[in-house]
Scaffold this motif. Structure first.
Motif, PDB file in Angstrom:
ATOM      1  N   PHE A 193      21.209  14.994 -25.002  1.00 50.09           N
ATOM      2  CA  PHE A 193      20.371  14.431 -23.938  1.00 50.09           C
ATOM      3  C   PHE A 193      18.986  14.139 -24.486  1.00 50.09           C
ATOM      4  N   GLU A 194      18.461  12.944 -24.167  1.00 49.83           N
ATOM      5  CA  GLU A 194      17.107  12.561 -24.571  1.00 49.83           C
ATOM      6  C   GLU A 194      16.318  12.147 -23.328  1.00 49.83           C
ATOM      7  N   GLU A 195      15.188  12.809 -23.075  1.00 51.04           N
ATOM      8  CA  GLU A 195      14.351  12.425 -21.935  1.00 51.04           C
ATOM      9  C   GLU A 195      13.586  11.144 -22.248  1.00 51.04           C
ATOM     10  N   ILE A 196      13.463  10.277 -21.224  1.00 45.97           N
ATOM     11  CA  ILE A 196      12.743   9.010 -21.367  1.00 45.97           C
ATOM     12  C   ILE A 196      11.400   9.056 -20.654  1.00 45.97           C
ATOM     13  N   HIS A 197      11.402   9.428 -19.379  1.00 49.39           N
ATOM     14  CA  HIS A 197      10.128   9.533 -18.657  1.00 49.39           C
ATOM     15  C   HIS A 197      10.302  10.368 -17.395  1.00 49.39           C
ATOM     16  N   ARG A 198       9.165  10.698 -16.757  1.00 46.66           N
ATOM     17  CA  ARG A 198       9.132  11.440 -15.500  1.00 46.66           C
ATOM     18  C   ARG A 198       8.220  10.732 -14.507  1.00 46.66           C
ATOM     19  N   SER A 199       8.498  10.944 -13.225  1.00 46.18           N
ATOM     20  CA  SER A 199       7.626  10.402 -12.186  1.00 46.18           C
ATOM     21  C   SER A 199       7.627  11.360 -11.001  1.00 46.18           C
ATOM     22  N   PRO A 200       6.513  11.467 -10.277  1.00 52.51           N
ATOM     23  CA  PRO A 200       6.436  12.401  -9.151  1.00 52.51           C
ATOM     24  C   PRO A 200       7.228  11.906  -7.938  1.00 52.51           C
ATOM     25  N   ALA A 201       7.781  12.860  -7.188  1.00 54.28           N
ATOM     26  CA  ALA A 201       8.501  12.543  -5.949  1.00 54.28           C
ATOM     27  C   ALA A 201       8.517  13.802  -5.088  1.00 54.28           C
ATOM     28  N   ALA A 202       7.915  13.705  -3.920  1.00 53.00           N
ATOM     29  CA  ALA A 202       7.758  14.884  -3.068  1.00 53.00           C
ATOM     30  C   ALA A 202       9.098  15.465  -2.623  1.00 53.00           C
ATOM     31  N   GLU A 203      10.131  14.629  -2.544  1.00 56.53           N
ATOM     32  CA  GLU A 203      11.424  15.079  -2.029  1.00 56.53           C
ATOM     33  C   GLU A 203      12.331  15.696  -3.113  1.00 56.53           C
ATOM     34  N   ALA A 204      11.835  15.825  -4.327  1.00 55.28           N
ATOM     35  CA  ALA A 204      12.675  16.260  -5.449  1.00 55.28           C
ATOM     36  C   ALA A 204      13.001  17.748  -5.365  1.00 55.28           C
ATOM     37  N   ARG A 205      13.928  18.091  -4.471  1.00 60.03           N
ATOM     38  CA  ARG A 205      14.330  19.491  -4.321  1.00 60.03           C
ATOM     39  C   ARG A 205      15.830  19.703  -4.503  1.00 60.03           C
ATOM     40  N   GLN A 206      16.639  18.686  -4.197  1.00 59.83           N
ATOM     41  CA  GLN A 206      18.085  18.863  -4.278  1.00 59.83           C
ATOM     42  C   GLN A 206      18.763  17.944  -5.300  1.00 59.83           C
ATOM     43  N   GLY A 207      18.368  16.674  -5.313  1.00 65.13           N
ATOM     44  CA  GLY A 207      19.029  15.770  -6.234  1.00 65.13           C
ATOM     45  C   GLY A 207      18.448  14.377  -6.172  1.00 65.13           C
ATOM     46  N   VAL A 208      19.131  13.433  -6.808  1.00 67.28           N
ATOM     47  CA  VAL A 208      18.664  12.055  -6.854  1.00 67.28           C
ATOM     48  C   VAL A 208      19.875  11.148  -7.026  1.00 67.28           C
ATOM     49  N   ALA A 209      19.824   9.974  -6.407  1.00 72.39           N
ATOM     50  CA  ALA A 209      20.798   8.913  -6.619  1.00 72.39           C
ATOM     51  C   ALA A 209      20.038   7.694  -7.120  1.00 72.39           C
ATOM     52  N   VAL A 210      20.745   6.717  -7.688  1.00 71.69           N
ATOM     53  CA  VAL A 210      20.042   5.599  -8.316  1.00 71.69           C
ATOM     54  C   VAL A 210      20.903   4.346  -8.280  1.00 71.69           C
ATOM     55  N   ASP A 211      20.242   3.186  -8.139  1.00 66.70           N
ATOM     56  CA  ASP A 211      20.904   1.899  -8.319  1.00 66.70           C
ATOM     57  C   ASP A 211      20.091   1.083  -9.312  1.00 66.70           C
ATOM     58  N   ALA A 212      20.222  -0.239  -9.288  1.00 66.21           N
ATOM     59  CA  ALA A 212      19.574  -1.069 -10.307  1.00 66.21           C
ATOM     60  C   ALA A 212      18.061  -1.068 -10.208  1.00 66.21           C
ATOM     61  N   ALA A 213      17.492  -0.922  -9.006  1.00 65.18           N
ATOM     62  CA  ALA A 213      16.055  -1.077  -8.825  1.00 65.18           C
ATOM     63  C   ALA A 213      15.357   0.121  -8.209  1.00 65.18           C
ATOM     64  N   HIS A 214      16.105   1.056  -7.639  1.00 59.10           N
ATOM     65  CA  HIS A 214      15.492   2.171  -6.910  1.00 59.10           C
ATOM     66  C   HIS A 214      16.194   3.482  -7.219  1.00 59.10           C
ATOM     67  N   CYS A 215      15.452   4.576  -7.021  1.00 57.81           N
ATOM     68  CA  CYS A 215      16.079   5.892  -6.990  1.00 57.81           C
ATOM     69  C   CYS A 215      15.858   6.480  -5.601  1.00 57.81           C
ATOM     70  N   TYR A 216      16.788   7.318  -5.196  1.00 57.86           N
ATOM     71  CA  TYR A 216      16.802   7.907  -3.857  1.00 57.86           C
ATOM     72  C   TYR A 216      16.711   9.421  -4.051  1.00 57.86           C
ATOM     73  N   LYS A 251      12.942   6.747  -0.964  1.00 54.67           N
ATOM     74  CA  LYS A 251      13.392   5.623  -1.801  1.00 54.67           C
ATOM     75  C   LYS A 251      12.212   5.139  -2.634  1.00 54.67           C
ATOM     76  N   TYR A 252      12.375   5.137  -3.969  1.00 53.69           N
ATOM     77  CA  TYR A 252      11.286   4.815  -4.886  1.00 53.69           C
ATOM     78  C   TYR A 252      11.676   3.650  -5.794  1.00 53.69           C
ATOM     79  N   ARG A 253      10.724   2.788  -6.054  1.00 52.55           N
ATOM     80  CA  ARG A 253      10.933   1.725  -7.028  1.00 52.55           C
ATOM     81  C   ARG A 253      10.978   2.317  -8.436  1.00 52.55           C
ATOM     82  N   LEU A 254      11.876   1.809  -9.258  1.00 57.27           N
ATOM     83  CA  LEU A 254      11.968   2.310 -10.618  1.00 57.27           C
ATOM     84  C   LEU A 254      10.883   1.740 -11.522  1.00 57.27           C
ATOM     85  N   ASP A 255      10.389   0.540 -11.197  1.00 57.48           N
ATOM     86  CA  ASP A 255       9.433  -0.097 -12.109  1.00 57.48           C
ATOM     87  C   ASP A 255       8.040   0.510 -12.032  1.00 57.48           C
TER      88      ASP A 255
END
Length: 286
Positions: A44-67, A76-80
């Motif tokens: 596993f190689e880490e690429i980057h991190r970003s803050p998210a107040a809801e980050a307590r249980q998990g995350v889902a992701v599509d082409a442009a956003h993470c949930y 719902k957060y923009r990936l860019d």
């Protein structure tokens, strides 16, 4: 009497020797059962991190956003640029109390949900429109085999993990060894089920598998509750026990994760202590 005494004098030491040898063999077999698998060819190689107040249980992701998923909130957060563009909040005292892992499939966000830490356990899959974050559906399992922690979809089938615990949320007479990964058809009819090997259950330390999904080369990877590790899992050719084939050290402490492009090994996870989303890649070592 003399005959009996002689037999006792000679047979008792032999029995003890035999019992000692048998116990030694059993202990050796036990050590083999709990031995960890050899080093995996993946890392596993880490690429980057970003803050998210809801980050307590998990995350889902599509082409442009993470949930980013909390017990009863989804951001719902923009990936860019990391901007939050939508927020779903369930009411206190409402029907949804413990969301966990999620995946995005065909424009819908599917989240595992349970009544953890209450028992007896009930579980459901909850569904949102990924564009609007409007709740659009639910599939209830009712009382089933544990607390639903993660789901994934592969080759026309659903795979879901129903956890059991030794701490909060433990059902009477059960422990993490009763955690089960179940394969369903696309109508949620049960087809097959498997359990984790004892050595891997010991790594859960009284908790269970919090995340899981199919990544590069169709490999199943799972996480525990707090260890900074991914576990590589294979399905058995016979029997009901999954095969633990490798461990990947990570920079995030367990919990639920999601693959963005499984074939490319792009993975999103959370660091709940820091309220961050972690993006990384799982690659094969040369």
């Amino acid at each position: 009497m003399l005959r009996s005494s002689a037999l006792t004098r000679w047979s008792l030491p032999l029995l003890l020797v035999g019992a000692t040898a048998w116990c030694g063999q059993a202990l050796a077999e036990g050590r083999e059962q709990v031995q960890e698998p050899p080093a995996t060819s993946w890392k596993f190689e880490e690429i980057h991190r970003s803050p998210a107040a809801e980050a307590r249980q998990g995350v889902a992701v599509d082409a442009a956003h993470c949930y980013v998923i909390d017990n009863r909130e989804i951001g719902k957060y923009r990936l860019d640029n990391g901007e939050r563009v939508a927020l779903w909040e369930g009411p206190k005292g409402g029907p949804l109390t413990h969301l966990n892992a999620g995946i995005v499939r065909e424009g819908k966000l599917y989240c595992a949900h349970s009544n953890y830490p209450s028992e007896p356990t009930v579980s459901s899959v909850e569904i949102w429109d990924s564009a609007t974050l409007k709740h659009v559906g639910s599939h209830s399992f009712g009382h089933f085999v544990g607390s639903l922690t993660w789901v994934d979809f592969k080759d026309g089938f659903w795979y879901a993990c129903f956890a059991q615990y030794a701490k909060a949320g433990a059902e009477p007479g059960k422990d993490p060894s009763f955690t089960e990964v179940i394969k369903f058809d696309d109508q949620w009819r049960r087809l097959e089920g498997w359990v984790f090997p004892a050595a891997l259950v010991a790594k859960f330390r009284g908790n269970s598998s919090s995340g899981g999904g199919f990544g590069p080369e169709g490999q199943l990877f799972i996480t525990g509750h707090d260890a900074r590790e991914l576990y590589q899992i294979a399905f058995p050719e016979a029997g009901s026990e999954l095969i633990w084939t490798g461990t990947l050290p990570t920079t995030f402490p367990g919990q639920a994760f999601a693959w963005q492009h499984p074939g490319q090994g792009l993975l999103f996870a959370i660091d709940r202590g820091k309220r961050q989303v972690v993006a990384g890649r799982v690659v094969k070592q040369p």
